[in-house]
Scaffold this active site. Sequence first.
Site, short mmCIF file in Angstrom:
data_model
loop_
_atom_site.label_atom_id
_atom_site.label_comp_id
_atom_site.label_asym_id
_atom_site.label_seq_id
_atom_site.Cartn_x
_atom_site.Cartn_y
_atom_site.Cartn_z
N GLY A 21 25.77 43.05 26.36
CA GLY A 21 25.50 41.76 26.99
C GLY A 21 25.53 40.58 26.05
O GLY A 21 24.73 39.65 26.19
N GLU A 155 39.05 46.36 14.49
CA GLU A 155 39.68 45.18 15.06
C GLU A 155 38.89 43.90 14.80
O GLU A 155 39.47 42.81 14.72
CB GLU A 155 39.86 45.35 16.58
CG GLU A 155 40.82 46.45 16.98
CD GLU A 155 40.09 47.77 17.22
OE1 GLU A 155 38.94 47.90 16.75
OE2 GLU A 155 40.68 48.66 17.86
N PRO A 196 19.45 53.32 15.05
CA PRO A 196 20.75 52.72 15.34
C PRO A 196 20.84 51.25 14.94
O PRO A 196 21.88 50.80 14.44
CB PRO A 196 20.88 52.91 16.86
CG PRO A 196 20.02 54.09 17.18
CD PRO A 196 18.86 53.98 16.24
N GLY A 363 44.43 39.71 44.47
CA GLY A 363 45.04 40.85 43.80
C GLY A 363 46.55 40.69 43.75
O GLY A 363 47.10 39.68 44.19
N CYS A 390 43.17 33.85 47.92
CA CYS A 390 44.48 34.04 47.30
C CYS A 390 45.32 35.04 48.10
O CYS A 390 45.80 34.71 49.18
CB CYS A 390 44.33 34.46 45.84
SG CYS A 390 45.83 34.23 44.87
N GLY A 392 44.21 37.37 49.80
CA GLY A 392 43.48 37.51 51.06
C GLY A 392 43.92 36.49 52.08
O GLY A 392 44.02 36.79 53.28
N MET A 393 44.19 35.27 51.64
CA MET A 393 44.70 34.23 52.54
C MET A 393 46.12 34.57 52.98
O MET A 393 46.50 34.40 54.15
CB MET A 393 44.67 32.88 51.82
CG MET A 393 45.34 31.74 52.57
SD MET A 393 47.07 31.52 52.05
CE MET A 393 47.32 29.81 52.45
N HIS A 516 41.01 29.88 44.02
CA HIS A 516 39.92 30.80 43.69
C HIS A 516 38.60 30.04 43.60
O HIS A 516 38.17 29.65 42.51
CB HIS A 516 40.21 31.49 42.35
CG HIS A 516 41.32 32.49 42.41
ND1 HIS A 516 41.10 33.84 42.56
CD2 HIS A 516 42.67 32.32 42.36
CE1 HIS A 516 42.27 34.47 42.59
NE2 HIS A 516 43.23 33.57 42.47
N GLU A 518 35.66 31.13 43.74
CA GLU A 518 34.63 31.86 42.99
C GLU A 518 34.55 31.42 41.52
O GLU A 518 33.51 31.60 40.87
CB GLU A 518 34.88 33.37 43.07
CG GLU A 518 36.06 33.89 42.27
CD GLU A 518 37.40 33.83 42.98
OE1 GLU A 518 38.34 34.52 42.54
OE2 GLU A 518 37.52 33.08 43.97
#
Length: 557
Positions: A21, A155, A196, A363, A390, A392-393, A516, A518
């Site tokens: 987090g 990395e 840890p 999607g 998107c 969905g529309m 979008h 959201e």
Amino acid sequence: MARSKIVKHIFVTGGVVSSLGKGILSASLGALLKSRGLRVAIQKYDPYINVDPGTMSPYQHGEVYVTDDGAETDLDLGHYERFLDEATSRASNMTMGRIYKTVLDNERRGDYLGGTVQVVPHVIDEIKARMLDLAKKGSFDVVITEIGGTVGDIESLPFLEAMRQLKLQLGSKNLVNIHLTLVPYIKSAAELKTKPTQHSVKMLLEIGIQPDILVCRSEHPLSKDIKHKIGLFCNLSDSDVVGLCDAETIYEVPLVLHEEKIDSLVLKKLMLKSPKPADIKDWKDFSGKVKFPKDGVVEIGVCGKYTKYPDAYKSIVESFIHAGAANNVKVKVRWMHSEDLEQKDCKVNEMLQGISGILVAPGFGERGIEGKIEIVKIARERNIPFFGICLGMQCATIEYARNVCGMEGAHSTEFVKKTKYPVIDLMEHQRSVKQKGGTMRLGSYPCILEENTNAFAAYGKNLINERHRHRYEFNNQFKEELSAKGLVIAGASPDGELVEIIELKGHRWFVGVQFHPELKSRVHKPHPLFISFVAEAKKFRDEMAVHHYETSSVETV
């Protein structure tokens, strides 16, 4: 009071395990500092070699978060924006891939004057320059930098080395490292284990970094003895060890951290005075609404193809939490896999039991598309509140064309190139595009709303700006025919060429948007469309409850 001329830097790193987090910690700390009257910027450095996450699988990376300026970024930027109510930008997310690309481009131009290009100094210098660049883009007091990955990963080493050098360059009073670790609870021993965390700090020490503050995630509160032990073995005073006990929701984290006085601790180490004390009243109010909704639960079905990995729809889930609080309800998301709806033995009525609204998620790709179209049909025919985003529309447009307008086989050219009724088609400027990465219609664009629509009622104004991520659009060749049958163009681009919002006449709440929404919902400013959708779902729930009660009463008599 006069603000400090020197920008202070906070670097957040993580150890022991991933997914602790760091993004929520960074966003929460930023929110606390902002509540004190400080100007805060925040950025994320990701160690992967991809230029950006735009072409990465949602199963591997989760949601791609799009900024106003069209950058495809890490989902942590969504947390930053939601918590701080501050827009991020392309400069707020950097990947190792972009760093290496810049260094290689510089080498090809001869910028290094024939020198041997190496990680040190060339790559590290580029990272340091980028890390400091965000501070130059505004009059900020503090810049928070989250370094992705886990200490010990190969990395992340260049980012950590850049941070080490920056601390030497800027001075310890201008750069603070907060290291987030895990203190696991072993049930069989009934105790918290600090080893840890000790090893994680040891890894940092091996590369020349002494963390200034340790934030320790745990299932149970850290005792004074535990804090003392961690501090002793990690070269820190007890007060520099901050406990972060698991919270019921992420929106309690700012409250937990403030209780632990982390904002005061950070300011003390940075020798920075804040204009005012922290004001966390709004966070307390919001957290209370989320945990104890006055009007119960509203269940909404979210139909998508990535439902087994909800991080793919992270901003949608968070938007429902915001809108639920605004409506004094808890929104419970019921995931509906679009491919399940394509099966002949799919028990739709069981799937919809208790559902008060349906959202068809964004999607790409043909897999599961007919399932999405089927759930749109059900929502339309049963007058269930519907929200399409998107793709969905686009599915809503296809369904209406097929089943109301008689356009048999209507489809999107994304899936059927030679469909007789291409009601969704590739945007004109996309036809010559060959590369996939960063080439969609991305970022914020204006939209003009039609009055007397659900969209206008939600926003309360004519002009809005929303973020986009798409290649395909509503085909204007079919606009007149679809409109004649009851489809309403509720919003469009200022020139009228791009359909942004569709609605249906006679339906209680049926809204499909190409953008979008959201991505612009905030903790203290829920998105208007989500507020309106949840409010209508709440009404639907209550009406169904009354109908069920009346039906049961009649049957009893």
